[in-house]
Design a protein around this motif. Structure first.
Motif, PDB file in Angstrom:
ATOM      1  N   TRP A 997       0.832  -1.203   0.000  1.00 20.55           N
ATOM      2  CA  TRP A 997       0.000   0.000   0.000  1.00 20.55           C
ATOM      3  C   TRP A 997       0.868   1.255   0.000  1.00 20.55           C
ATOM      4  O   TRP A 997       0.579   2.228  -0.706  1.00 20.55           O
ATOM      5  CB  TRP A 997      -0.904  -0.058   1.218  1.00 20.55           C
ATOM      6  N   ALA A 998       1.946   1.242   0.804  1.00 19.81           N
ATOM      7  CA  ALA A 998       2.823   2.405   0.901  1.00 19.81           C
ATOM      8  C   ALA A 998       3.718   2.561  -0.323  1.00 19.81           C
ATOM      9  O   ALA A 998       4.212   3.656  -0.592  1.00 19.81           O
ATOM     10  CB  ALA A 998       3.697   2.310   2.162  1.00 19.81           C
ATOM     11  N   GLU A 999       3.924   1.481  -1.082  1.00 15.22           N
ATOM     12  CA  GLU A 999       4.838   1.522  -2.224  1.00 15.22           C
ATOM     13  C   GLU A 999       4.139   1.811  -3.554  1.00 15.22           C
ATOM     14  O   GLU A 999       4.798   1.986  -4.577  1.00 15.22           O
ATOM     15  CB  GLU A 999       5.577   0.178  -2.338  1.00 15.22           C
ATOM     16  N   GLN A1000       2.824   1.889  -3.568  1.00 16.36           N
ATOM     17  CA  GLN A1000       2.106   2.031  -4.838  1.00 16.36           C
ATOM     18  C   GLN A1000       2.348   3.396  -5.477  1.00 16.36           C
ATOM     19  O   GLN A1000       2.671   4.361  -4.808  1.00 16.36           O
ATOM     20  CB  GLN A1000       0.608   1.822  -4.617  1.00 16.36           C
ATOM     21  N   LYS A1001       2.208   3.416  -6.800  1.00 18.59           N
ATOM     22  CA  LYS A1001       2.329   4.664  -7.535  1.00 18.59           C
ATOM     23  C   LYS A1001       0.984   5.388  -7.568  1.00 18.59           C
ATOM     24  O   LYS A1001      -0.050   4.816  -7.196  1.00 18.59           O
ATOM     25  CB  LYS A1001       2.802   4.387  -8.966  1.00 18.59           C
TER      26      LYS A1001
END
Length: 1004
Positions: A997-1001
């Motif tokens: 979730w934190a790494e999504q673009k």
């Protein structure tokens, strides 16, 4: 029964001399010395007071020489143990008092009790003791010299020791400003003997007139020399030329005062004290005015804690004098009665000796005791040499002890790291003893300990040669993949290791069989269990080595072990691989917040999915070539904001002007003089270091590689590049940037992505900021089509700040924030940040010409550690605030946008940059945006952040620089903070439910 007659000593001279010594200490350390240029009237008043009291140290040796007949009858050698015990008790009491009063504990203050001479705290006292011990022999020799020859000798000595230094205004004999040199004190003792031998005091008429004229001459020399100095040097630098104990004026005043005091003593027939009381009083005086913790606390804590006294400094003199005298009185009374107690008498008798025969007997008894421990001493000696060889092997010929200082490894380890060597030996020998007590097999235990230490040495050597890093606790997880690891090891090494293992095992068996009776010890099972339990307790305590004030933490401080989390290689080299491994054992990442669960994290993610949608309604889509630059500028800050300093000129005029036009303000730094990578970690990850455990002060080296995923701002971009114009071994940047997903890393010494511009300014050893910006422009112009993130960490203003770095010196300052010995460093620093200012101006002009939207975040990571004249307890917050601004270039959609934030934390920069650019956010950055806009920025308690090795208490800072606790926040703020804390825990120490979730673009 005949009562023993108590010998009485005159006390008036000693009392006045001691009072003068206290006042001299107050004048030189507890008050701010006024300068002639800053305030001439205050300067003259201060020097007048100082002239009255500075000759106190002269009076004591004069007294010793004058009363040598009484002193010779006392067995000083026999009482040395008493004096030593009194000193230890008083120094220990001082430590405990300040520990209780200030609530802080520093083991170094207790270690120094054992080695006062090596630290040169008691140069005067030690010299006096040596002269007292030599007094009988000295007087016997002087008595044999005929009067004529003796008088001629004293005249020559007086001319040489007083006349010539006065005439040439130079310390010809290295007496020092206070006259603590043993040669000078010997002269004063002989001078006192001269007064007694020739009965000079009785022959001096009108002593009060002499006292008046001598004091007037002493004070008048200051006024006269100030005018001469103004005429010759155009300043007051020579005003105190004669204010030294060995000038003619000072000695005239000394002798006049001594004569008056002794005449008064002879007339009064009072003020006589016992030898015990006199000795106790003198020891108390020396401990109170010279013990490091006392003088440091008064000079840098209590003085600065009462700033109003700086204006009323005469009252400050009275107050601190009263404090010192009260301490002397308490120590004297307590010490006097302590000497009559049984424990004190017992210890004194154990240590005392009256003759060489007694000393020899005590020495033989000690040697016999040591002889009974010779087998253990063999083990200690062997592992002492083994540890030195181990540290030599890991260090090579040179050790880079700092970014600009490389030293000879052999010399440094042998002469500067003995304490670390001894602690290594203690750990190893206790491991050996544990095996021995369990098995009662000396050779099995010894050989196994050697093999274990040898394995540690070889594995650390191999890893450091491959990765510039020692073996760490995290490497233990790789044991399960040992087969894969062995594939990278030369087969010759593996075969050699097997041969060595077999050879040692065979040797252990043979030696144990042949010498088992000699090396086996019989002891009861209770004794064995107690020893095993104590050793296990010791090793168990090492699991808390980073818990502040834990026994193992204090033990490591006691042996001066630096954690060196930021440079694990250096830590292994100068601490030894065993201690560096133990340094990294105790690393709790973060305390689990209440309510942490997968369901709770999913709830938070869903909440900020909605927040992102709401925020993005007012934001625009990303440009295809959207670019963000984070520029961490090493040690950059505005010195004009530092309390108690006035800067002449403006070295950063362009940046301050830019701050007026753009989003800007102050950034809260967790470090002072260091901690660069922590600010970098916080800005890249948007995580708050003050949420982490105190045992994890350096996430780059202690956390990142342990994370399965390490979400950070690079996840938002098509390309990410890091530029660092220095070596990359510090803080494990190569491994960290690889984990973060940087596509390229340009650094000094890189084999693939090489820095193109490496110019320095004048004699500075660091790559200039201008060169770093040129490399950055190369990267910017190399990608005009895709989104790009650049992490730029410049190095130009890194410490140290040598005077010869720059040919120009355009900026100066006044103020007590910087001590005299470091003023040239601040001048160099200000010249350096001026060059940074010019480089930033050129860089912004250049990015305005690049045809893509660029958002430039510029910030300093911490202040330089130059402001030691300011008390951190008083000015901690101001000295943990650096400057930042955020600029949009001409091709940005919202070039002139200016946000309201004035004080921020580094974890706010990602949200501020995205908002400044006016582009959409992901749900994770929606959370960071809410945190940035709704919750006060946080940091570790700045008043307690002198050291960067420890995460202190979390506090929040208002826009008016007011410090608040979490309980002072509103309910809405606490709710957002709780969401953020749960996500941070999940990403760093938890199960990473929110990692993807934190790494999504961003969804366009």
């Amino acid at each position: 029964m005949i009562e023993k007659k108590v010998r009485k000593y005159p006390f008036i001279t000693i009392l006045i001399a001691s009072l003068f010594m206290v006042l001299q200490r107050v004048l030189t350390s507890a008050t701010v010395i006024p300068s002639f240029s800053g305030n001439p009237d205050r300067f003259y008043l201060y020097q007048t007071i100082y002239c009255i009291f500075f000759i106190g140290l002269n009076l004591i040796p004069l007294y010793f020489g004058y009363y040598q007949k009484k002193i010779r009858k006392t067995s000083l050698v026999h009482r040395l143990s008493r004096y030593l015990l009194l000193y230890i008790v008083m120094a220990l009491s001082s430590n405990l008092f300040f520990m209780a009063l200030r609530g802080s504990f520093d083991i170094k203050n207790y270690w120094m009790i054992l080695f006062p001479i090596s630290q040169n705290y008691f140069q005067y006292a030690v010299a006096c003791v040596l002269l007292l011990l030599a007094l009988p022999y000295l007087v016997d020799y002087l008595d044999k010299i005929n009067e004529t020859l003796f008088k001629r000798g004293m005249i020559v000595a007086t001319i040489a020791l007083i006349g010539l230094p006065t005439l040439f205004s130079n310390d010809l004999w290295n007496f020092g400003l206070r006259g603590e040199n043993i040669l000078w004190l010997l002269y004063l003792v002989i001078l006192g003997y001269t007064f007694q031998r020739f009965d000079i005091i009785k022959k001096i008429n009108h002593p009060k007139r002499h006292l008046f004229f001598s004091l007037a001459a002493m004070i008048g020399s200051v006024f006269l020399m100030a005018q001469v100095s103004l005429a010759v040097h155009n300043d007051g630098s020579s005003a105190t030329r004669f204010v030294v104990p060995y000038s003619i004026f000072a000695m005239y005043y000394t002798i006049s005062l001594f004569v008056n005091l002794e005449k008064w003593q002879n007339k009064s027939q009072h003020f006589f004290v016992s030898g015990r009381l006199l000795a106790t009083f003198l020891i108390a005086i020396q401990v109170v005015i010279n013990w490091r913790l006392t003088t440091f606390s008064v000079a840098t804590y209590y003085r600065d804690a009462m700033p109003h006294l700086k204006m009323m400094w005469v009252w400050a003199i009275c107050l601190f004098t009263l404090m010192y005298l009260t301490a002397v009185l308490v120590f004297t009374i307590a010490g006097y009665y302590l000497q009559g107690t049984r424990p004190f008498i017992f210890l004194e008798q154990k240590l005392s000796f009256s003759s060489l025969a007694q000393l020899k007997a005590k020495a033989e008894k000690l040697i016999h005791w040591i002889g009974g421990k010779k087998r253990l001493l063999y083990v200690v000696g062997f592992f002492y040499l083994f540890t030195i060889g181990q540290m030599f092997l890991l260090s090579g010929n040179q050790i880079a002890v700092s970014v600009s200082n490389t030293v000879n490894a052999y010399f440094y380890i042998l002469f500067h790291r003995q304490s670390a060597i001894l602690l290594n030996v203690l750990v190893i020998v206790l491991f050996f003893l544990l095996l021995f007590y369990v098995t009662n097999r000396y050779w099995y235990s010894f050989i196994f300990t050697i093999l274990a230490d040898l394995l540690i040495t070889i594995s650390n050597f191999l890893k450091m040669s491959l990765r510039e890093e020692p073996i760490l606790p995290s490497d233990m997880t790789m044991i399960s993949g040992m087969n894969e690891i062995l594939n990278y090891v030369n087969p010759v090494i593996i075969v050699a290791a097997i041969i060595i293992l077999i050879a040692f095992a065979y040797s252990a068996i043979r030696l144990e069989r042949r010498a088992k009776k000699m090396y086996r010890i019989k002891f009861g099972w209770k004794n064995k269990l107690i020893k095993i339990g104590l050793i296990l307790l010791f090793f168990g305590s090492l699991g808390f080595v980073n818990h502040k004030d834990s026994p193992s933490y204090l033990l490591f401080n006691f042996f001066r072990i630096n954690r060196y989390f930021y440079n694990q290689k250096l830590g292994a080299q100068i601490n030894g691989p065993i201690l560096q491994f133990l340094n990294n054992v105790d690393t709790t990442v973060m305390d689990e917040p209440e309510g942490y669960s997968k369901e709770k994290i999913e709830e938070i993610m869903a909440k900020y999915n909605g927040e992102a949608n709401q925020i993005n309604q007012e934001r625009q889509n990303w440009a295809n070539n959207q670019t963000v630059i984070f520029n961490l500028s090493e040690s950059f800050s505005d010195p004009a904001r530092v309390p108690n300093i006035e800067v002449d000129g403006n070295p950063i005029k362009y940046i301050l002007n830019m701050k007026k036009k753009t989003t800007s303000g102050l950034m809260l730094s967790n470090g002072y003089g260091g901690g660069t990578a922590n600010m970098e970690w916080a800005s890249l990850t948007s995580l708050d270091i003050s949420n982490l455990s105190p045992t994890l002060p350096t996430p780059y080296t202690q956390l990142v590689e342990k994370q399965k995923s390490a979400p950070n701002i690079t996840n938002l971009f098509d390309e990410s590049v890091a530029i660092h114009p220095y070596v990359a071994t510090l803080y494990n940047r190569i491994g960290v940037y690889q984990k973060f997903g940087f596509d390229k890393f340009y650094y000094e010494g890189a084999t693939e992505n090489k820095l193109k511009f490496m110019e320095t300014i004048d004699n500075s050893p660091y790559v200039s900021d201008e060169s770093a910006y040129k490399d950055t422009l190369e990267v910017l112009n190399g990608n005009l089509s895709t989104s790009q993130f650049i992490q730029l960490s410049t190095m130009q203003n890194h410490m140290p700040y040598e005077q010869d770095y720059y040919e120009a010196n355009d900026y100066s300052f006044i103020g007590p924030a910087v001590i005299d010995s470091r003023k040239n460093e601040l001048n160099t620093y200000m010249q350096g940040i001026h060059y940074t200012d010019e480089a930033v101006k050129g860089f912004i002009k250049a990015i305005d010409q690049i045809q893509k939207p660029i958002t430039f975040v510029f910030y300093g990571d911490h202040l330089p550690s130059l402001y030691s004249g300011n008390n951190m307890a008083t000015y901690g917050l101001e000295q943990h605030e650096t400057d930042f601004f955020i600029y949009n270039n001409k091709y940005s959609r919202e070039q002139n946008k200016k946000l309201a934030n004035k004080i921020v934390s580094p974890y706010n920069f990602s949200a501020l940059a995205l908002e400044q650019a006016g582009i959409k956010v992901t749900p994770y950055y929606a959370l960071i945006t809410e945190l940035t806009n709704q919750v006060l920025p946080s940091t570790t308690d700045p008043a307690a952040s002198v050291s960067n090795n420890y995460n202190g208490e979390k506090v929040f800072i208002t826009k008016n620089n007011k410090i608040l606790a979490e309980k002072d926040l509103s309910k809405k703020q606490r709710d957002i903070l709780r969401d953020y804390t749960l996500i941070e825990y999940d990403l760093t120490a938890g199960n990473q439910y929110s990692a993807a979730w934190a790494e999504q673009k961003v969804n366009q």
